[in-house]
Design a protein around this motif. Sequence first.
Motif, PDB file in Angstrom:
ATOM      1  N   UNK A  72      13.694 -15.527  25.356  1.00 40.78           N
ATOM      2  CA  UNK A  72      14.823 -16.464  25.345  1.00 40.78           C
ATOM      3  C   UNK A  72      14.431 -17.794  24.705  1.00 40.78           C
ATOM      4  N   UNK A  73      13.250 -18.252  25.035  1.00 42.47           N
ATOM      5  CA  UNK A  73      12.835 -19.572  24.537  1.00 42.47           C
ATOM      6  C   UNK A  73      12.595 -19.530  23.039  1.00 42.47           C
ATOM      7  N   UNK A  74      11.970 -18.466  22.603  1.00 47.06           N
ATOM      8  CA  UNK A  74      11.724 -18.323  21.176  1.00 47.06           C
ATOM      9  C   UNK A  74      13.053 -18.322  20.424  1.00 47.06           C
ATOM     10  N   UNK A  75      14.049 -17.662  21.026  1.00 53.51           N
ATOM     11  CA  UNK A  75      15.358 -17.583  20.386  1.00 53.51           C
ATOM     12  C   UNK A  75      16.005 -18.966  20.318  1.00 53.51           C
ATOM     13  N   UNK A  76      15.902 -19.718  21.416  1.00 50.07           N
ATOM     14  CA  UNK A  76      16.508 -21.057  21.455  1.00 50.07           C
ATOM     15  C   UNK A  76      15.874 -21.977  20.425  1.00 50.07           C
ATOM     16  N   UNK A 134      23.691 -21.337  17.217  1.00 53.76           N
ATOM     17  CA  UNK A 134      24.584 -20.834  18.255  1.00 53.76           C
ATOM     18  C   UNK A 134      24.419 -19.327  18.336  1.00 53.76           C
ATOM     19  N   UNK A 135      24.638 -18.788  19.518  1.00 53.68           N
ATOM     20  CA  UNK A 135      24.339 -17.380  19.658  1.00 53.68           C
ATOM     21  C   UNK A 135      25.212 -16.671  20.676  1.00 53.68           C
ATOM     22  N   UNK A 136      25.445 -15.420  20.407  1.00 53.71           N
ATOM     23  CA  UNK A 136      26.011 -14.530  21.398  1.00 53.71           C
ATOM     24  C   UNK A 136      24.851 -13.731  21.972  1.00 53.71           C
ATOM     25  N   UNK A 137      24.762 -13.733  23.271  1.00 51.54           N
ATOM     26  CA  UNK A 137      23.700 -12.931  23.888  1.00 51.54           C
ATOM     27  C   UNK A 137      24.342 -11.650  24.409  1.00 51.54           C
ATOM     28  N   UNK A 138      23.880 -10.563  23.911  1.00 50.71           N
ATOM     29  CA  UNK A 138      24.432  -9.273  24.311  1.00 50.71           C
ATOM     30  C   UNK A 138      23.657  -8.746  25.519  1.00 50.71           C
ATOM     31  N   UNK A 170      19.248 -21.217  33.039  1.00 48.08           N
ATOM     32  CA  UNK A 170      18.449 -22.272  32.415  1.00 48.08           C
ATOM     33  C   UNK A 170      18.607 -22.228  30.893  1.00 48.08           C
ATOM     34  N   UNK A 171      18.630 -21.011  30.346  1.00 48.74           N
ATOM     35  CA  UNK A 171      18.781 -20.872  28.896  1.00 48.74           C
ATOM     36  C   UNK A 171      20.100 -21.488  28.454  1.00 48.74           C
ATOM     37  N   UNK A 172      21.158 -21.197  29.194  1.00 48.28           N
ATOM     38  CA  UNK A 172      22.462 -21.717  28.804  1.00 48.28           C
ATOM     39  C   UNK A 172      22.478 -23.248  28.876  1.00 48.28           C
ATOM     40  N   UNK A 173      21.861 -23.779  29.936  1.00 48.21           N
ATOM     41  CA  UNK A 173      21.829 -25.235  30.082  1.00 48.21           C
ATOM     42  C   UNK A 173      20.992 -25.882  28.988  1.00 48.21           C
ATOM     43  N   UNK A 174      19.858 -25.271  28.705  1.00 46.36           N
ATOM     44  CA  UNK A 174      18.965 -25.763  27.658  1.00 46.36           C
ATOM     45  C   UNK A 174      19.691 -25.803  26.312  1.00 46.36           C
ATOM     46  N   UNK A 175      20.435 -24.708  26.036  1.00 48.06           N
ATOM     47  CA  UNK A 175      21.176 -24.623  24.790  1.00 48.06           C
ATOM     48  C   UNK A 175      22.191 -25.759  24.698  1.00 48.06           C
ATOM     49  N   UNK A 228      26.393 -17.890  13.465  1.00 44.48           N
ATOM     50  CA  UNK A 228      26.048 -17.374  14.787  1.00 44.48           C
ATOM     51  C   UNK A 228      25.000 -16.302  14.706  1.00 44.48           C
ATOM     52  N   UNK A 229      24.102 -16.368  15.662  1.00 40.93           N
ATOM     53  CA  UNK A 229      23.062 -15.357  15.758  1.00 40.93           C
ATOM     54  C   UNK A 229      23.403 -14.411  16.905  1.00 40.93           C
ATOM     55  N   UNK A 230      22.751 -13.312  16.959  1.00 43.81           N
ATOM     56  CA  UNK A 230      22.934 -12.420  18.088  1.00 43.81           C
ATOM     57  C   UNK A 230      21.572 -12.110  18.701  1.00 43.81           C
ATOM     58  N   UNK A 231      21.564 -12.147  20.043  1.00 40.94           N
ATOM     59  CA  UNK A 231      20.330 -11.782  20.745  1.00 40.94           C
ATOM     60  C   UNK A 231      20.672 -10.638  21.688  1.00 40.94           C
TER      61      UNK A 231
END
Lengths: 90, 707, 122
Positions: free
Chosen positions: A23-27, A32-36, A53-58, A2-5
Amino acid sequence: MKDALIIDGELTVAVAAEQQARLRAFLERGTAADVDLSGVTELDTAGLQLLLVARREAAQRGITLTFHNPSRAVHDVFVMAHLDLDGAPR
Amino acid sequence: MTDDDLADALDTFITEARELLQDFEEGLLGLEDEPSAQDSVNALFRTMHTLKGSAGLFGLHHLVAFTHVVETVLDSVREGELAVSAELVSALLPCGDHVSSMVEGVAAGRLDATTSETVDGDRLLAALQPFLTLSSPLAPVLAEPEVDTLRTWRLTLRFGPDSLRNGMDPLSFLRYLATMGVLERVTTLTDALPDAEQMDPETCYLGFVIDFVSGAAKADIEDVFDFVREDSQISIVPADGQADDYVKVIEGLPDQDRLGDLLVRSGAVTDLEIARALQIQQERNRTGDSLPPLGEILIETQTVPKPVVDAALGKQRKTADSRSQETQTIRVYANRLDKLIDLVGELVIAQSSVGIHRPDEEGYDEAQGEVMRLVEEVRHSALSLRMVPIGTTLRRFERVVRDVCVDLDKDVDLVITGGEAEMDKALVERIGDPLLHLVRNALDHGVEPRADRERQGKPIRGKLRLNAFHDAGSIVIEVADDGRGLNRDRILGKAVERGMVQPGTVMSDHEVYDLIFEPGFSTVETVSNLSGRGVGMDVVRRNIAELRGTIEVLTTAGAGTTFRIRLPLTLAIIDGFLVGVGPSAFIVPLDRVTECVELPPNAAERDCMYLRGEVLPFIRLRTIFDIAGTPPRRQNVVVIEQSGQRAGLVVDTLLGQFQTVIKPLGVLFSEARCISGSTILGNGEVALILDVGPLVAENVSREQVLV
Amino acid sequence: MSKTILIVDDSASVRQVVSIALRGAGYEVVTAADGQDALKQLDGKRIHLIISDVNMPNMDGITLVGEVKKLPSYKFTPIIMLTTESQEDKKRQAQAAGAKAWVTKPFQPAQMLAAVSKLIMP
């Protein structure tokens, strides 16, 4: 793994383009990631739709993206819009 | 806001006002020297504008009301609608002083106008009245909406894509809503969200469906979205299960003709929503042929649920029903009814008086005669019950004129005179449509647009006159405008073009103007929204002819056109004069008969005679109706008059006055000119009723040529 | 962090009363007397909403809206125009320039507060 953003500062239309790029660069990393969200000072509709959108894209990429530690500003918006922080809209 | 803060702010206001007013006076005086100085006009306007705005903040209503009028006057100067004059400056100068004195009053702690200030103010405003070119009323102070019972509304909000760029954050509006009620359920509409690559981060994609519980009126909820309404789709409808409440409210409302009014009063729909639906209705009407019902549009745009619209439609129908039952009743003057009842009473007595006499007894004939007289009077009196003043029909046109003027952007005053003239109710009802057509025609084609009138030096406001009066047993109704008048050349040109007239034909003005009544004649190139829809003047003339009436047109180029309709007072009965020609009997309407003379022996072969030094042309009924047999040795002449023209009807015998009940002729005789109907005589025979108008018009001119 | 509002009006008393009302509701307020002054105030600050009169000397409200929309950091800032009921055309011009909200003069402080609250909460 898991990554963290960490997203902080304003999450509004004024900075929507920059936040979208982050967000896109991170995706693109594909983990998988936790977004803080604890550092978000302000969240408007532009910011909210970026997160959605980010969540759906993921999910489409088979990655789990969960939103963590919402700041007051984020918490209030999700409550008002009857949205869950860590899942699809209720 | 604390009191200290307010007092502090008020001090600022007073200081500011004093400075502004000082400049105001100087500016006004300067304006007199240099009336075209746009800068100083702007500054003067801004002074009053600023004072009004600030005074409003402190709730100083007397100052707001006064400065509003002064501001309005200065605004028209600024817009170039009003010229600077010495009179204007002298009217404005004391206004500045008056505002100063009110401001000093505020400084002294008086937050309302004193009586003397009110009196002074009214006087000054009256002096400004001539300079007020357009009225711009102060926006009314809105009353606090009543807190109603709690209702649930289903809000569907789809914000325009540019909302965010315009600084309008949908979430902000939701937060504001939350101060007015409870957002019970919120569904965020994410269906418009694009893929991540296609997403423009500044475009708004989200929408919301909200079940909103609030005591606020629908209009107040609607107001929340004022700033985004233009670009967004905002729908506010009673939530599921609430429709019944509105149905009940609607059923409890007083009778109403208009669907929109019913729905607005029920609280289910706002004025704005009705206005929008009407706009859609207009647009569809323009593109398609049919006019879609308002209710359907409201349902289709999901403004209001179907059961609520149905309830309102039901109510509307009920209102219309009770209304149409009303129209079947007729208002009758009480004294006429009393007279009729009196007569019937007398008739009963006379009848019983006949009963006690045997036919051979003395007094029997007298009693019988009395009965006959009374029967006659009863009939006359009964017929008079049907007579109504024409005024009600004419006054209906006030609304028409107003609406049409708005559509056409013209100013026209309607003047109605002679509304007390009476005519048969059946006629009144049937003359409405032809009159409507004439009125619309006059507004549309007669009265010129404002700019044209101004150019011609005419008053900007046009005038349309409806006038009614009795004339020789007829009622005359005139529709007169002060517009451009008929264009002789254009009418003639059109008639030639349409093949109605041979080119080069010499025609009198009257004959030319009469062409407009011919079938298929219309000089309007562009079919306007109002008239010129194929229903032409020929239909008007035909409708009037069906009522045994005539129509003529009088016009002066540039000064106006008058249409004059002449109608009988009643369709049912006339006083007739019975004459005999051979075995046939004819009725001449008595009001057209001026005298009867014996045909002078020397005139027997001629077509005219001298009557007191004037030539009287003859119309020989025997010739016209082709009646066989030789005329008796002594013939009679019935002198008749029609529209100022006299003629003599040559007949065999004069049979006297006769109350004539008109029986219309069948369709078979609809082409028969000169005859307007028939009646049945006491002996069972039929007599034809002569239509004097056409009779004289068609026969006299020809006869006169032979003189 | 409370939101900051810029009030632009040539009338000192309007500025003062609106300031009092908005501060009372929890907003920060800065003021300017005309368009030029307003542009100076925007520089280097974070302003969340602008309230501007239409009629002002030096630079009027509609010109100001056009200028604000050119500034990268303020192009999405909501703007409330103060119009009067007789100036429907000015309202249209302001909307076309990008000021989508309005309050009609004369207004009560509560009306101004309502308009502001629709756009931003303190």
